[in-house]
Write a protein that holds these residues in place. Structure first.
Motif, PDB file in Angstrom:
ATOM      1  N   LYS A 235       8.244 -20.369 -14.237  1.00  0.00           N
ATOM      2  CA  LYS A 235       7.083 -20.920 -14.951  1.00  0.00           C
ATOM      3  C   LYS A 235       5.824 -20.935 -14.092  1.00  0.00           C
ATOM      4  O   LYS A 235       4.726 -20.717 -14.594  1.00  0.00           O
ATOM      5  N   MET A 236       5.989 -21.201 -12.786  1.00  0.00           N
ATOM      6  CA  MET A 236       4.834 -21.299 -11.898  1.00  0.00           C
ATOM      7  C   MET A 236       4.533 -19.983 -11.186  1.00  0.00           C
ATOM      8  O   MET A 236       3.430 -19.773 -10.704  1.00  0.00           O
ATOM      9  N   GLY A 237       5.526 -19.115 -11.091  1.00  0.00           N
ATOM     10  CA  GLY A 237       5.327 -17.857 -10.365  1.00  0.00           C
ATOM     11  C   GLY A 237       5.218 -18.054  -8.871  1.00  0.00           C
ATOM     12  O   GLY A 237       4.582 -17.277  -8.165  1.00  0.00           O
ATOM     13  N   ARG A 238       5.857 -19.115  -8.348  1.00  0.00           N
ATOM     14  CA  ARG A 238       5.784 -19.434  -6.933  1.00  0.00           C
ATOM     15  C   ARG A 238       7.156 -19.356  -6.280  1.00  0.00           C
ATOM     16  O   ARG A 238       8.190 -19.457  -6.945  1.00  0.00           O
ATOM     17  N   GLY A 239       7.150 -19.195  -4.973  1.00  0.00           N
ATOM     18  CA  GLY A 239       8.399 -19.221  -4.235  1.00  0.00           C
ATOM     19  C   GLY A 239       8.718 -20.645  -3.807  1.00  0.00           C
ATOM     20  O   GLY A 239       7.885 -21.543  -3.908  1.00  0.00           O
ATOM     21  N   CYS A 240       9.931 -20.859  -3.329  1.00  0.00           N
ATOM     22  CA  CYS A 240      10.297 -22.183  -2.846  1.00  0.00           C
ATOM     23  C   CYS A 240      11.408 -22.051  -1.805  1.00  0.00           C
ATOM     24  O   CYS A 240      12.073 -21.010  -1.708  1.00  0.00           O
ATOM     25  N   THR A 241      11.599 -23.092  -1.048  1.00  0.00           N
ATOM     26  CA  THR A 241      12.650 -23.152  -0.033  1.00  0.00           C
ATOM     27  C   THR A 241      13.569 -24.320  -0.377  1.00  0.00           C
ATOM     28  O   THR A 241      13.096 -25.390  -0.765  1.00  0.00           O
ATOM     29  N   ILE A 242      14.882 -24.110  -0.222  1.00  0.00           N
ATOM     30  CA  ILE A 242      15.857 -25.153  -0.523  1.00  0.00           C
ATOM     31  C   ILE A 242      16.452 -25.679   0.777  1.00  0.00           C
ATOM     32  O   ILE A 242      16.980 -24.911   1.581  1.00  0.00           O
ATOM     33  N   TYR A 243      16.338 -26.986   0.976  1.00  0.00           N
ATOM     34  CA  TYR A 243      16.953 -27.636   2.123  1.00  0.00           C
ATOM     35  C   TYR A 243      18.194 -28.401   1.649  1.00  0.00           C
ATOM     36  O   TYR A 243      18.166 -29.046   0.600  1.00  0.00           O
TER      37      TYR A 243
END
Length: 306
Positions: A235-243
């Motif tokens: 929906k945002m077209g962004r990346g993310c990191t999972i901790y």
């Protein structure tokens, strides 16, 4: 089988109603922010800057200069000068942002043209400080609502993606040009007061939106971390990191619950949309936001905002 389908339909309907409720809630909240921003900006222009032939930075500054040169209403120039930036915002940030900004600028132009406001003071120092204050408050509130009434930031975001310049650099250069033109057309004194107005406005924007930095780091902790991760990407077209982490609330000897922690980097103009998407999935999600001066590499400048 029919009973099972009926239960599934009821669950889906309930989810759709919940999503609609969240969207309407955020829509009215953002609209109220934008409207309040328009009122503040209109008062700053009509009560301080316009009656005293003061100018400011950004698109508003250009409009004020053109008004003084041509004699035409500033309402006309607010729409004309902002139009290219709204088109740029449509391709750079998104359709919803462009539509909100277009409506906000149109309402500002109409209010400045038709609504009368008393001239508060003729003291130049007070005009510069408080004219900038109300104008900055208006710009900041509009940003909080997911729109802009001054297209300078849209241009800054676009240029920063294409060059090594930061957003702050672009805004500064843009305003240096405006103040130089003001000094040439009017006087050095007028340009100096314009700088003071701009400083007052920019500091007020900082206060309203909690920092002039364009990027915001967001940490999200939720039981629905996978759904939120997909929303950030799709929906945002962004990346993310999972901790991988553990919830720290518990007594001595208790086994702490493991959880996935999502960290993403977005622009401040996208913050309202992210909060809406997270609320659709989990209203109780724990979100921590902090300002970031700038960002380099990764996906933040390589992918267009949606």
């Amino acid at each position: 089988m029919r009973k099972r389908k009926g239960i599934l339909s009821a669950v889906l309907l309930e989810k759709e109603l919940s999503v609609t409720k969240v969207e309407l809630s955020h829509f009215f909240k953002d609209s109220a922010m934008i409207l309040l921003g328009v009122i503040c900006a209109s008062f700053g222009l009509k009560g301080f800057l316009l009656p005293n032939q003061f100018i400011d930075g950004g698109v508003t500054g250009i409009s004020l200069i053109l008004t003084e040169i041509t004699g035409y209403s500033i309402s006309v120039f607010l729409i004309i000068v902002n139009a290219p930036f709204i088109v740029l915002g449509f391709s750079t940030i998104g359709k919803q942002f462009a539509l909100r900004s277009l409506l906000a600028i149109a309402v500002l132009a109409i209010s400045v043209h038709f609504i009368e406001a008393p001239t508060v003071t003729d003291d130049k120092l007070l005009i510069a400080v408080f004219g900038g204050f109300f104008l900055g408050a208006g710009i900041g509130l509009a940003i909080r609502g997911g729109a802009v009434i001054d297209g300078t930031e849209v241009l800054a975001i676009f240029i920063s993606k294409k060059t090594a310049l930061t957003i702050g650099d672009v805004i500064l250069l843009f305003n240096v040009i405006i103040f130089s033109v003001g000094a040439y057309i009017f006087s050095v004194e007028t340009a100096l007061y314009a700088m003071l107005t701009y400083l007052s406005a920019s500091k007020t924007v900082d206060f309203v939106v909690s920092g002039i930095e364009e990027y915001v780091g967001v940490t999200i902790i939720s039981d629905f971390s996978e759904e939120i991760r997909l929303a950030v990407i799709e929906k945002m077209g962004r990346g993310c990191t999972i901790y991988s982490g553990k919830r720290g609330y518990g007594k001595r000897g208790d086994r702490l619950q493991e959880t996935d922690i999502i960290y993403t980097l977005i622009t401040r103009l996208e913050l309202a949309k992210l909060q809406t998407e997270v609320d659709k999935i989990d209203k109780n999600a724990f979100m921590v936001m902090h300002s970031i001066k700038d960002a380099k590499g990764g996906m933040i400048k390589k992918r267009p905002m949606k």
